[in-house]
Design a protein around this motif. Structure first.
Motif, PDB file in Angstrom:
ATOM      1  N   SER A 219       0.455  -1.070   0.001  1.00  0.00           N
ATOM      2  CA  SER A 219      -0.162  -0.360   0.028  1.00  0.00           C
ATOM      3  C   SER A 219       1.051   1.471   0.217  1.00  0.00           C
ATOM      4  O   SER A 219       0.138   2.315  -0.707  1.00  0.00           O
ATOM      5  CB  SER A 219      -0.847   0.143   0.987  1.00  0.00           C
ATOM      6  N   LEU A 220       1.935   1.235   0.294  1.00  0.00           N
ATOM      7  CA  LEU A 220       2.876   2.553   0.781  1.00  0.00           C
ATOM      8  C   LEU A 220       3.424   2.501  -0.970  1.00  0.00           C
ATOM      9  O   LEU A 220       3.257   3.850  -1.623  1.00  0.00           O
ATOM     10  CB  LEU A 220       3.557   1.934   1.559  1.00  0.00           C
ATOM     11  N   LEU A 221       3.894   1.559  -1.666  1.00  0.00           N
ATOM     12  CA  LEU A 221       4.200   1.706  -3.455  1.00  0.00           C
ATOM     13  C   LEU A 221       3.086   2.034  -3.640  1.00  0.00           C
ATOM     14  O   LEU A 221       3.184   2.906  -4.586  1.00  0.00           O
ATOM     15  CB  LEU A 221       4.404   0.422  -3.269  1.00  0.00           C
ATOM     16  N   ILE A 222       1.419   1.981  -3.895  1.00  0.00           N
ATOM     17  CA  ILE A 222       0.653   2.586  -4.557  1.00  0.00           C
ATOM     18  C   ILE A 222       0.436   3.922  -4.074  1.00  0.00           C
ATOM     19  O   ILE A 222      -0.396   4.445  -4.854  1.00  0.00           O
ATOM     20  CB  ILE A 222      -0.428   1.534  -4.208  1.00  0.00           C
ATOM     21  N   LYS A 223       0.616   4.300  -2.570  1.00  0.00           N
ATOM     22  CA  LYS A 223       0.872   5.641  -2.488  1.00  0.00           C
ATOM     23  C   LYS A 223       1.469   7.018  -2.967  1.00  0.00           C
ATOM     24  O   LYS A 223       0.762   7.689  -3.270  1.00  0.00           O
ATOM     25  CB  LYS A 223       0.910   6.376  -1.070  1.00  0.00           C
ATOM     26  N   TYR A 224       2.596   6.278  -3.260  1.00  0.00           N
ATOM     27  CA  TYR A 224       3.626   7.140  -3.280  1.00  0.00           C
ATOM     28  C   TYR A 224       2.774   7.827  -4.812  1.00  0.00           C
ATOM     29  O   TYR A 224       2.411   7.012  -6.063  1.00  0.00           O
ATOM     30  CB  TYR A 224       5.084   6.274  -3.592  1.00  0.00           C
ATOM     31  N   ARG A 225       3.813   9.035  -5.501  1.00  0.00           N
ATOM     32  CA  ARG A 225       3.841   9.098  -6.147  1.00  0.00           C
ATOM     33  C   ARG A 225       4.296   9.002  -7.673  1.00  0.00           C
ATOM     34  O   ARG A 225       3.742   9.765  -8.752  1.00  0.00           O
ATOM     35  CB  ARG A 225       3.961  11.374  -5.957  1.00  0.00           C
ATOM     36  N   TRP A 226       5.272   8.526  -7.462  1.00  0.00           N
ATOM     37  CA  TRP A 226       6.261   8.405  -8.510  1.00  0.00           C
ATOM     38  C   TRP A 226       5.704   9.537  -9.466  1.00  0.00           C
ATOM     39  O   TRP A 226       5.724   9.837 -10.622  1.00  0.00           O
ATOM     40  CB  TRP A 226       5.541   7.112  -9.319  1.00  0.00           C
ATOM     41  N   PRO A 227       7.179  10.793  -9.125  1.00  0.00           N
ATOM     42  CA  PRO A 227       7.532  11.663  -9.994  1.00  0.00           C
ATOM     43  C   PRO A 227       8.134  11.013 -11.184  1.00  0.00           C
ATOM     44  O   PRO A 227       8.037  11.691 -12.056  1.00  0.00           O
ATOM     45  CB  PRO A 227       7.663  12.847  -9.541  1.00  0.00           C
ATOM     46  N   THR A 250       9.225  -5.032   4.162  1.00  0.00           N
ATOM     47  CA  THR A 250       8.769  -4.570   5.095  1.00  0.00           C
ATOM     48  C   THR A 250       8.313  -2.834   4.171  1.00  0.00           C
ATOM     49  O   THR A 250       8.878  -2.363   3.638  1.00  0.00           O
ATOM     50  CB  THR A 250       8.457  -4.347   6.198  1.00  0.00           C
ATOM     51  N   ALA A 251       6.827  -2.135   4.799  1.00  0.00           N
ATOM     52  CA  ALA A 251       7.074  -0.751   4.404  1.00  0.00           C
ATOM     53  C   ALA A 251       8.037  -0.208   4.970  1.00  0.00           C
ATOM     54  O   ALA A 251       8.780   0.669   4.500  1.00  0.00           O
ATOM     55  CB  ALA A 251       6.001  -0.601   4.906  1.00  0.00           C
ATOM     56  N   ALA A 252       8.115  -0.195   6.229  1.00  0.00           N
ATOM     57  CA  ALA A 252       9.351   0.938   6.521  1.00  0.00           C
ATOM     58  C   ALA A 252      10.939   0.562   5.828  1.00  0.00           C
ATOM     59  O   ALA A 252      11.623   0.963   5.742  1.00  0.00           O
ATOM     60  CB  ALA A 252       9.785  -0.559   8.165  1.00  0.00           C
ATOM     61  N   THR A 253      10.944  -1.005   5.291  1.00  0.00           N
ATOM     62  CA  THR A 253      12.386  -1.127   4.444  1.00  0.00           C
ATOM     63  C   THR A 253      12.307  -0.318   3.504  1.00  0.00           C
ATOM     64  O   THR A 253      13.258   0.847   2.970  1.00  0.00           O
ATOM     65  CB  THR A 253      12.819  -2.318   4.019  1.00  0.00           C
ATOM     66  N   LEU A 254      10.837  -0.932   2.436  1.00  0.00           N
ATOM     67  CA  LEU A 254      10.768   0.223   0.714  1.00  0.00           C
ATOM     68  C   LEU A 254      10.767   2.289   1.371  1.00  0.00           C
ATOM     69  O   LEU A 254      10.974   2.208   0.637  1.00  0.00           O
ATOM     70  CB  LEU A 254       9.821   0.456   0.257  1.00  0.00           C
ATOM     71  N   TYR A 257      13.462   3.854   0.784  1.00  0.00           N
ATOM     72  CA  TYR A 257      13.995   3.618  -0.696  1.00  0.00           C
ATOM     73  C   TYR A 257      13.290   5.302  -1.288  1.00  0.00           C
ATOM     74  O   TYR A 257      13.982   5.466  -2.387  1.00  0.00           O
ATOM     75  CB  TYR A 257      13.867   2.549  -1.390  1.00  0.00           C
ATOM     76  N   LEU A 258      12.096   5.326  -0.957  1.00  0.00           N
ATOM     77  CA  LEU A 258      11.647   6.220  -1.718  1.00  0.00           C
ATOM     78  C   LEU A 258      11.980   7.459  -0.981  1.00  0.00           C
ATOM     79  O   LEU A 258      12.174   8.126   0.156  1.00  0.00           O
ATOM     80  CB  LEU A 258       9.707   5.882  -0.796  1.00  0.00           C
ATOM     81  N   PRO A 259      12.144   8.809  -1.709  1.00  0.00           N
ATOM     82  CA  PRO A 259      12.348   9.963  -1.520  1.00  0.00           C
ATOM     83  C   PRO A 259      11.451  10.423  -0.436  1.00  0.00           C
ATOM     84  O   PRO A 259      10.682  10.484  -1.144  1.00  0.00           O
ATOM     85  CB  PRO A 259      12.376  11.218  -2.804  1.00  0.00           C
ATOM     86  N   ASN A 260      11.810  11.810   0.186  1.00  0.00           N
ATOM     87  CA  ASN A 260      10.757  12.090   1.394  1.00  0.00           C
ATOM     88  C   ASN A 260       9.650  12.403   1.130  1.00  0.00           C
ATOM     89  O   ASN A 260       9.621  13.474   0.086  1.00  0.00           O
ATOM     90  CB  ASN A 260      12.222  13.416   2.421  1.00  0.00           C
ATOM     91  N   ASN A 261       8.793  12.266   1.496  1.00  0.00           N
ATOM     92  CA  ASN A 261       7.965  13.061   1.839  1.00  0.00           C
ATOM     93  C   ASN A 261       7.118  13.531   1.028  1.00  0.00           C
ATOM     94  O   ASN A 261       5.994  14.334   0.757  1.00  0.00           O
ATOM     95  CB  ASN A 261       8.059  14.820   2.211  1.00  0.00           C
ATOM     96  N   THR A 262       6.804  12.543  -0.025  1.00  0.00           N
ATOM     97  CA  THR A 262       6.433  12.732  -1.631  1.00  0.00           C
ATOM     98  C   THR A 262       5.427  10.573  -1.204  1.00  0.00           C
ATOM     99  O   THR A 262       4.748  10.573  -2.199  1.00  0.00           O
ATOM    100  CB  THR A 262       6.823  11.810  -2.452  1.00  0.00           C
ATOM    101  N   THR A 263       4.794  10.976   0.244  1.00  0.00           N
ATOM    102  CA  THR A 263       3.843   9.092   0.013  1.00  0.00           C
ATOM    103  C   THR A 263       2.460   9.780   0.207  1.00  0.00           C
ATOM    104  O   THR A 263       2.116   8.667  -0.285  1.00  0.00           O
ATOM    105  CB  THR A 263       3.927   8.309   1.498  1.00  0.00           C
ATOM    106  N   SER A 264       2.343  10.892  -0.613  1.00  0.00           N
ATOM    107  CA  SER A 264       0.512  11.048  -0.590  1.00  0.00           C
ATOM    108  C   SER A 264       0.331  11.242  -2.037  1.00  0.00           C
ATOM    109  O   SER A 264       0.908  10.921  -2.812  1.00  0.00           O
ATOM    110  CB  SER A 264       0.835  12.376   0.051  1.00  0.00           C
ATOM    111  N   ASN A 265      -0.985  10.058  -2.522  1.00  0.00           N
ATOM    112  CA  ASN A 265      -1.751  10.155  -3.302  1.00  0.00           C
ATOM    113  C   ASN A 265      -1.963  11.395  -3.991  1.00  0.00           C
ATOM    114  O   ASN A 265      -3.218  11.192  -5.016  1.00  0.00           O
ATOM    115  CB  ASN A 265      -2.618   9.000  -3.689  1.00  0.00           C
TER     116      ASN A 265
END
Ligand code: ATP
Ligand code: MG
Length: 428
Positions: A219-227, A250-254, A257-265
């Motif tokens: 669900s973290l993967l899906i919520k991420y904005r993917w610029p 896990t979500a914490a591990t993933l 790897y995701l650039p900060n503060n961009t988990t909003s959809n």
């Protein structure tokens, strides 16, 4: 007609989103015609497969398919690349050369990053689109070609038109049919599918078990904005595949790897101007630096080409005043807070060129092979003549102002401190 499923297989396109399917269907429908197509969409969404699909489903499939990245070819050579040149058309044109529009006769040309085309090239392109005619650089003989054009862009073409960087008539010619590839965040159903595919590819490539995301990670993967869209998703799948020993992610591990503060959809806020850019991570800063460097390099190439062609540094400087200022900046910037009364005067922009750096020249001399000597000599000659001109300008201004430095500095458009430095440097 071939099914959409088999097209996806043939071109290794993953995804079931209706918007993606619609884009592919459009490509399949227009393929049989000669209609110009403009593919739009953010960076990394997968625009490059569309022209390939169009070409391979068209009657042109046995003729040439040429992909040209318009943003990567220097302004000075792009006309010759696309349309060819006559022998002697410019320095170095030792023989007649065919351009892509001649070579691809009967086939398809993909103009990637079409928004980057110089305005003069846009005029030539418009002519080809209108009646299939073009001229080689340096020739007055009209040639004919039968080429289908598919173009792509990730920039807002209306902005470019508004800023007069792109011709409106050409835009409408190119975009008879527009195929938009939606960003990944608008194809949420495809995100995990793509990740699994990439994870499986990388496990084979690196001969390691495939990584698996737990529910929270998904669900973290899906919520991420993917610029950076699919390109970014694949990079992250690769990083996690290579670096994580524990293959259950896990979500914490993933998250790491995701650039900060961009988990909003929430929809992305796209900044229009560079100065407003809000860098949320190091990678974006690096991208920006690389992007700016590419721009500078293209500007320098243009300037060098002008100097080689004209052999008249004064004229080139005058004609390229803005470009020179853009590349070298203004060496008075450091003085801005001291000297508020300094006026810019474009007629003496020589003074804004950087001072010659002795150590740079010696590094070039020590470490480069013979092939660089030509460039080096030009650089030294230019530096010398620029210095002479600068000295002359300063002397004259000091004479005119009866040695009064402040008045001379104002006239020259530099700060008093810079003038003082130059007087000392040239022993005036
Ligand atoms: N649907 C997809 N399935 C699998 N891989 C894809 C898909 N879409 C894109 N890719 C992959 O993502 C990467 C980026 O795609 P592509 O180069 O076409 O992007 P682009 O839209 O041209 O971006 P840019 O504007 O930056 O050039 C490529 O490696 C491509 O193979
Ligand atoms: Mg591309």
């Amino acid at each position: 007609m071939e099914s959409i499923q088999s097209i996806k297989q043939r071109f290794e396109i993953i995804g079931q989103d209706p918007k993606l399917n619609r884009a592919l269907e459009k490509a399949m429908q227009v393929a049989a015609t000669d209609i110009s197509v403009l593919v739009t969409g953010e960076s990394g969404v997968g625009k490059e497969s569309i022209p390939k699909i169009i070409h391979s489903l068209s009657h042109r499939k046995h003729a040439k398919y040429i992909a040209v990245n318009c943003g990567a070819i220097p302004e000075g050579t792009i006309d010759s690349e696309l349309f060819g040149h006559e022998k002697g058309a410019f320095t170095g044109a030792t023989q007649t050369r065919s351009g892509y529009f001649e070579v691809a006769d009967g086939g398809t040309i993909f103009l990637d990053e079409v928004g980057e085309l110089p305005l003069t090239t846009q005029v030539r392109l418009l002519r080809v689109l209108e009646n299939g005619e073009f001229l080689k650089v340096g020739s007055s003989q009209v040639q004919k070609t039968d080429v289908r054009i598919v173009a792509a862009t990730n920039v807002n073409m209306f902005e470019a038109i508004k800023k007069e960087r792109f011709r409106e008539d050409l835009y409408y010619r190119l975009s008879t049919v527009e195929i938009n590839i939606p960003p990944l965040r608008e194809r949420q159903g495809d995100i995990h599918l793509l990740f699994r595919k990439f994870a499986s590819d990388f496990s084979q490539k690196y001969k390691m078990p495939t990584i698996r995301l737990d529910d929270n990670a998904v669900s973290l993967l899906i919520k991420y904005r993917w610029p950076g869209n699919i390109r970014q998703l694949r990079n992250i799948a690769e990083q996690v595949s290579v670096l994580e020993e524990n293959r259950g992610i896990t979500a914490a591990t993933l998250h790491g790897y995701l650039p900060n503060n961009t988990t909003s959809n929430l929809p992305a806020v796209v900044s229009n101007s560079k100065s407003e850019s809000d860098f949320s991570n190091e990678r974006e800063i690096l991208y920006k630096v690389l992007f700016d460097m590419k721009g500078d390099l293209n500007d320098l190439k243009k300037l060098t080409m002008e100097l080689l062609k004209n052999n008249d540094s004064e004229k080139v400087q005058k004609d390229n005043e803005n470009l020179i200022r853009k590349i070298y900046g203004n060496d008075d910037e450091e003085d801005a807070d001291i000297e508020h009364d300094t006026q810019e005067d474009s007629s003496i922009n020589l003074l804004h060129l950087p001072e010659p750096k002795q150590e740079d020249t010696s590094i070039i001399q020590d470490s480069y092979e013979d092939k660089y000597h030509f460039a080096e000599e030009i650089q030294e000659e230019e530096t010398l003549s620029l210095q002479e001109k600068e000295v002359e300008l300063i002397k004259k201004s000091l004479e005119r102002n009866r040695g009064k430095r402040k008045a001379a500095a104002t006239e020259l458009g530099i700060s008093e401190r810079t003038l003082y430095r130059k007087i000392k440097q040239y022993d005036l």
